[in-house]
Motif scaffolding. Sequence first.
Motif, short mmCIF file in Angstrom:
data_model
loop_
_atom_site.label_atom_id
_atom_site.label_comp_id
_atom_site.label_asym_id
_atom_site.label_seq_id
_atom_site.Cartn_x
_atom_site.Cartn_y
_atom_site.Cartn_z
N LYS B 54 40.79 43.71 33.73
CA LYS B 54 41.81 42.81 34.28
C LYS B 54 42.69 43.57 35.27
CE LYS B 54 41.15 38.84 32.21
NZ LYS B 54 40.75 37.69 33.02
N PHE B 55 42.93 42.99 36.43
CA PHE B 55 43.86 43.58 37.38
C PHE B 55 45.29 43.30 36.93
CE2 PHE B 55 40.40 42.92 40.58
CZ PHE B 55 40.38 44.18 41.12
N HIS B 56 46.20 44.20 37.29
CA HIS B 56 47.64 43.90 37.21
C HIS B 56 48.01 43.41 38.62
CE1 HIS B 56 51.97 44.56 37.06
NE2 HIS B 56 51.86 44.55 35.75
N PHE B 57 48.97 42.50 38.70
CA PHE B 57 49.35 41.97 40.02
C PHE B 57 49.72 43.10 40.99
CE2 PHE B 57 52.56 39.89 42.89
CZ PHE B 57 51.63 39.18 43.62
N ARG B 58 50.34 44.14 40.43
CA ARG B 58 50.74 45.29 41.26
C ARG B 58 49.52 45.97 41.91
NH1 ARG B 58 54.49 48.48 37.75
NH2 ARG B 58 56.18 47.14 38.42
#
Lengths: 480, 79
Positions: B54-58
Motif C-alpha cells: 500500500k502506498f502512503h499519500f506522501r
Amino acid sequence: MVFNSIHYLFFISVVFVLYFLLPAKQRWKLLLAASVYFYCTFDIKFLVLIAFSIFTSFFLAIKSEETADESKKKLFLHLAIWSSALILAVFKYYNFFAESGTELFASMGIAVSPLLIKIGLPIGLSFYTFQIIGYSLDVYYGVSKAERKLGIYSLYILFFPKLIAGPIEQSQNLLPQLHKEQNFDYNRITSGIKLIAWGLFKKVCIADRLSVFVDMVFSSPEQYSGLQSIIACYFLVFMVYTDFSGYTDMAVGAARIFGFNLIRNFNRPFISQNLTEFWKRWHISLYTWCYEYIYNPLSFNYRNWKQWGIILAIFATLTFSGLWHGAALTFIIYGVLHAIGLTAEYFLSPFRAKMKSTLPSLFYKYVSIAITFHFFLFTLIIFKSDTLSEAFYIIESFTKINISQFGLYLFGDYKIEFLLSFVFVFALLGMEYWQSKTDNYLSFHLKLPSFVRWSAYALMILIVVYFGVIKSNEFVYAQF
Amino acid sequence: MEDITKRLTAIMRNVFENENIVATPELTAKDVEKWTSMTNIIFIGEVEKEFAFKFHFRDVMNLKNVGDLMKVIEKKTAQ
C-alpha cells in the motif's frame, strides 16, 4: 483601497520609491509594513484575526516539522488547519447555515431565532485562509520546509498585491523569493507597470462597461427581452473574465515591480476544448489548490472504488470550489454543474476520441470550444443570479426573442457604450491571440519597433482616460 | 529493477490503453496521452495490486516521473 483608485496609485508609487532607496536586506520589512497598512485601509478591526491565523499557523508548522511522532505531526496539522478554517466558517458560512436551518425548522412549525453575525466579511479571508491551509499541508507532507522567520512568513500571507483576491500562492513559489534580495531591474519593473496598465484597461474599459448592461438585466430581468438577456449573458462571461483577470494582471504586475513572480491565474480560458482544459486555464491558482489539497487526497483514499472514487473526488472538489465563492445555493449549484460536466467528459472520453478521429479537425476543435464556452456561460448565469428562480427566469427568457427590441441596445441611450463594449472585447481577444504566439506573455510586444511600442502605450493611456469607467468600482472577486 | 520495469510497462499499457508505452525512468504523465489525473489514480491502484503493498499519500504526491515511482516500488517491496 482598491487597485483602480488614485489612493492605490499614490500608495504603490511611494512604496516603490522607498523600496529601492532602502538597503536590499531591509526591503522586505517595508513591504510587510506597507501590506499591513494596505490591509488596515479596508478594515482595521479584522487585523487581529489575520494576525492570529498567521501566528498559529507559523508556530504549528514549526512544531509539526520538529516532531518525529506521526500522531503529533497530524495533531499540529489539524490545529493549524482548523484554527484558520473555523474563522472562515464562522464569518463566511455561519449566517447561511443558520438562516437555512431556521427556514427548515420553520417549515416544520418550529420557530428558532439564531444569533446572526453582522460585522461583515474580513477582506481576502478565503484567499489567505487557503494559502495558510496549503502551507500547513505542504510542511506536513514535506513538500516545503517550515518558515523560521515570522516576518517573512507574515509577508508571504499579507503581501499586498495578492492579499485581497489572490492568486493563491503556493509556498514553494513565493516563500523562497521573499528570502532573496531584489535589485532594481529596469526591464522587470517596466514589464510590471505595463501589466498593471493592461489590467487597468481590462477593468475600467471592459469589465466596468460590460457590467452596466449585465447589472441592468440581472437586477430586473422581467424588464428585458430575450435578445437583451442573451447579449447580457455573453457580456457577463467577458465581464467576469476581464474583471478578475484584470485584477490578477494588476496584482502580478505590482509584484513584478518589487521583484516577485506570482503565478499566472488565467491563460486564454475561452479557447479550451473541454472542461478539464478550461479548469487549467481559468482561476488556475484556485484550481491547483483544490486539485492538490482536495481532489488528490480524496481520490487516493478512495482508489479502491476505482471510477466511483474518482467521481466522488470530482464532486467533492468542485462543490467545495463553488462553495468557496460564498455561502449561497447558486454557488453550490455552479460547482455541482461543473462536477457533472467533468464526470460526463470522463465517461464520454471514448466517444470524444472517436469523434475527434472521424470529424474534420478544425470542425471538431471549434465545436468543442463552442460547447465548452456555452456550458461555462450557462453555469455563470446561475453563479451571477441571486436565486435559482432568477437564473431560470433569465434562461427561460432566451426563448422570447423580439428583434424589434434590439434597438434598445443599438440605438437607445447606451448606443455608444454598447458598440464600445464590442470593440474592446474584440481588441482583448485579438491581443490575447497575439500574446499566445510568443513564449513569454509578458514580453510579446518587445519585438516591435520602439516608435510603435511607445505610440501604443500612449494610445492605451488615452483610451483608459477617455473611455474608462473611472469610479473605483470594486473587483468582483474581492468580495470572496 | 528489470522486473519492475516489465511489470510497470504491462500495467501502463493496460490502464493507458497504449501498446507502445515502455516504462522508462524519464517518462512522465505529460508524455502519455491518456495519463490524466483521473487515470492516474486507477494506475496507482493497479500498481499496489501488482506489487502487493500500500502506498502512503506522501509517497505518491512527490513523484515527478516513472523513475521516482520505480524507486518507491523498490523500497516498498524490499521491506
